[in-house]
Design a protein around this motif. Structure first.
Motif, mmCIF file in Angstrom:
data_model
loop_
_atom_site.group_PDB
_atom_site.id
_atom_site.type_symbol
_atom_site.label_atom_id
_atom_site.label_comp_id
_atom_site.label_asym_id
_atom_site.label_seq_id
_atom_site.Cartn_x
_atom_site.Cartn_y
_atom_site.Cartn_z
ATOM 1 N N MET A 153 0.859 -1.176 0.000
ATOM 2 C CA MET A 153 0.000 0.000 0.000
ATOM 3 C C MET A 153 0.898 1.230 0.000
ATOM 4 N N HIS A 154 0.518 2.228 -0.794
ATOM 5 C CA HIS A 154 1.251 3.490 -0.818
ATOM 6 C C HIS A 154 0.233 4.630 -0.833
ATOM 7 N N TYR A 155 0.390 5.545 0.093
ATOM 8 C CA TYR A 155 -0.497 6.705 0.168
ATOM 9 C C TYR A 155 0.361 7.970 0.118
ATOM 10 N N ALA A 156 -0.009 8.919 -0.723
ATOM 11 C CA ALA A 156 0.726 10.179 -0.842
ATOM 12 C C ALA A 156 -0.254 11.336 -0.818
ATOM 13 N N THR A 157 0.117 12.381 -0.110
ATOM 14 C CA THR A 157 -0.688 13.593 -0.072
ATOM 15 C C THR A 157 0.256 14.784 -0.179
ATOM 16 N N ARG A 158 -0.221 15.846 -0.775
ATOM 17 C CA ARG A 158 0.602 17.039 -0.959
ATOM 18 C C ARG A 158 -0.235 18.265 -0.654
ATOM 19 N N GLY A 159 0.321 19.138 0.129
ATOM 20 C CA GLY A 159 -0.376 20.368 0.485
ATOM 21 C C GLY A 159 -0.589 21.268 -0.718
ATOM 22 N N SER A 160 -1.372 22.285 -0.524
ATOM 23 C CA SER A 160 -1.673 23.225 -1.602
ATOM 24 C C SER A 160 -0.432 24.049 -1.958
ATOM 25 N N ASP A 161 -0.231 24.248 -3.255
ATOM 26 C CA ASP A 161 0.835 25.124 -3.714
ATOM 27 C C ASP A 161 0.448 26.574 -3.457
ATOM 28 N N LYS A 162 1.461 27.434 -3.406
ATOM 29 C CA LYS A 162 1.222 28.867 -3.319
ATOM 30 C C LYS A 162 1.779 29.517 -4.576
ATOM 31 N N LEU A 163 0.978 30.386 -5.188
ATOM 32 C CA LEU A 163 1.340 31.050 -6.433
ATOM 33 C C LEU A 163 1.344 32.563 -6.234
ATOM 34 N N ARG A 164 2.148 33.240 -7.030
ATOM 35 C CA ARG A 164 2.217 34.697 -6.945
ATOM 36 C C ARG A 164 0.938 35.308 -7.515
ATOM 37 N N ASP A 165 0.315 36.153 -6.727
ATOM 38 C CA ASP A 165 -0.870 36.875 -7.178
ATOM 39 C C ASP A 165 -0.412 38.060 -8.022
ATOM 40 N N ALA A 166 -0.942 38.164 -9.244
ATOM 41 C CA ALA A 166 -0.507 39.210 -10.178
ATOM 42 C C ALA A 166 -0.859 40.610 -9.688
ATOM 43 N N VAL A 167 -1.883 40.733 -8.852
ATOM 44 C CA VAL A 167 -2.316 42.055 -8.382
ATOM 45 C C VAL A 167 -1.505 42.482 -7.157
ATOM 46 N N THR A 168 -1.437 41.618 -6.151
ATOM 47 C CA THR A 168 -0.780 41.991 -4.894
ATOM 48 C C THR A 168 0.723 41.698 -4.901
ATOM 49 N N GLY A 169 1.156 40.779 -5.765
ATOM 50 C CA GLY A 169 2.557 40.384 -5.774
ATOM 51 C C GLY A 169 2.922 39.439 -4.647
ATOM 52 N N GLN A 170 1.936 39.046 -3.841
ATOM 53 C CA GLN A 170 2.160 38.139 -2.709
ATOM 54 C C GLN A 170 1.804 36.702 -3.100
ATOM 55 N N LEU A 171 2.383 35.758 -2.362
ATOM 56 C CA LEU A 171 2.019 34.359 -2.581
ATOM 57 C C LEU A 171 0.645 34.091 -1.984
ATOM 58 N N GLN A 172 -0.206 33.445 -2.771
ATOM 59 C CA GLN A 172 -1.549 33.079 -2.334
ATOM 60 C C GLN A 172 -1.729 31.577 -2.519
ATOM 61 N N THR A 173 -2.426 30.951 -1.586
ATOM 62 C CA THR A 173 -2.713 29.527 -1.717
ATOM 63 C C THR A 173 -3.588 29.295 -2.941
ATOM 64 N N ALA A 174 -3.212 28.335 -3.761
ATOM 65 C CA ALA A 174 -3.961 28.053 -4.992
ATOM 66 C C ALA A 174 -5.395 27.674 -4.647
ATOM 67 N N ARG A 175 -6.350 28.350 -5.289
ATOM 68 C CA ARG A 175 -7.761 28.078 -5.020
ATOM 69 C C ARG A 175 -8.218 26.785 -5.674
ATOM 70 N N GLN A 176 -7.760 26.545 -6.884
ATOM 71 C CA GLN A 176 -8.123 25.324 -7.608
ATOM 72 C C GLN A 176 -6.906 24.426 -7.599
ATOM 73 N N ASP A 177 -6.729 23.731 -6.479
ATOM 74 C CA ASP A 177 -5.530 22.923 -6.282
ATOM 75 C C ASP A 177 -5.691 21.572 -6.968
ATOM 76 N N ASP A 178 -4.681 21.188 -7.756
ATOM 77 C CA ASP A 178 -4.751 19.905 -8.452
ATOM 78 C C ASP A 178 -3.805 18.876 -7.839
ATOM 79 N N ASN A 179 -3.361 19.112 -6.610
ATOM 80 C CA ASN A 179 -2.469 18.162 -5.941
ATOM 81 C C ASN A 179 -3.287 17.130 -5.174
ATOM 82 N N GLY A 180 -4.033 16.332 -5.875
ATOM 83 C CA GLY A 180 -4.878 15.341 -5.222
ATOM 84 C C GLY A 180 -4.079 14.270 -4.512
#
Length: 194
Positions: A153-180
């Motif tokens: 058995m192998h189980y893997a999980t990955r937290g949400s990535d953070k991406l640079r917001d083009a407006v604020t320039g700050q890292l924001q947690t990805a809203r549509q996370d594809d790290n299932g």
């Protein structure tokens, strides 16, 4: 006898000596990140250090630890934009594993963590990969003189990535996370041929 332990260390590095950037039509060699693992061309100076140790708890049980750290150097990935400098985040990998075996059975269980620092572009935060956690278990047991059963058995999980917001320039947690999360199960039987 007492407990026996082994220890090992390793160091590696890559020293860029050739072309690190693509220009114009050379960029046709850059692949889609959804199709291949390596979708960028070029790397900076990377240096990796690792330590591992195995401890014999008794005649049937081993306990293993591993730790590695890879520091990744800056480089210019786009020859058409020479002022663009990419600094990939450093990577830390830690693992622990237990193995037990006897004349009748064998099993092992493990855990691995992968963490990466923030990737920067021209000194500004650009991307942060979510931390990964992986659990694994495998075992085998003889049913009789001919047949044995094995599974894993192998189980893997990955937290949400953070991406640079083009407006604020700050890292924001990805809203549509594809790290299932992913889970793999395997069960099989083996028969001796003679």
């Amino acid at each position: 006898g007492g407990r026996r332990a082994t220890r090992a260390g390793n160091a590696d590095g890559n020293f860029p000596t050739g072309q690190e950037s693509l220009t114009a039509t050379e960029k046709n060699a850059v692949f889609d990140g959804f199709l291949v693992d390596q979708d960028r061309f070029g790397q900076g100076l990377n240096i990796g250090l690792g330590l591992s140790s195995t401890l014999a708890l008794n005649e049937q049980t081993l306990l293993g630890f591993g730790l590695s750290y890879n520091t990744r150097g800056k480089y210019a990935p786009d020859g058409d934009a020479p002022d663009l400098e990419l600094e990939p985040g450093d990577q830390l990998v830690a693992s622990v594993q237990v193995l037990q075996s006897s004349r009748l059975y064998q099993w092992n269980a493990g855990y691995r963590l992968i963490h990466e620092d923030v990737t920067r572009v021209n000194g500004g935060d650009f991307y942060e990969r979510g931390t990964s956690h992986e659990l694994s278990f495998a075992g085998a047991y003889p049913l009789n003189d001919l047949w044995s059963v094995h599974g894993s058995m192998h189980y893997a999980t990955r937290g949400s990535d953070k991406l640079r917001d083009a407006v604020t320039g700050q890292l924001q947690t990805a809203r549509q996370d594809d790290n299932g999360d992913s889970t793999y199960l395997l069960l099989g039987f083996t028969r001796k041929l003679s």
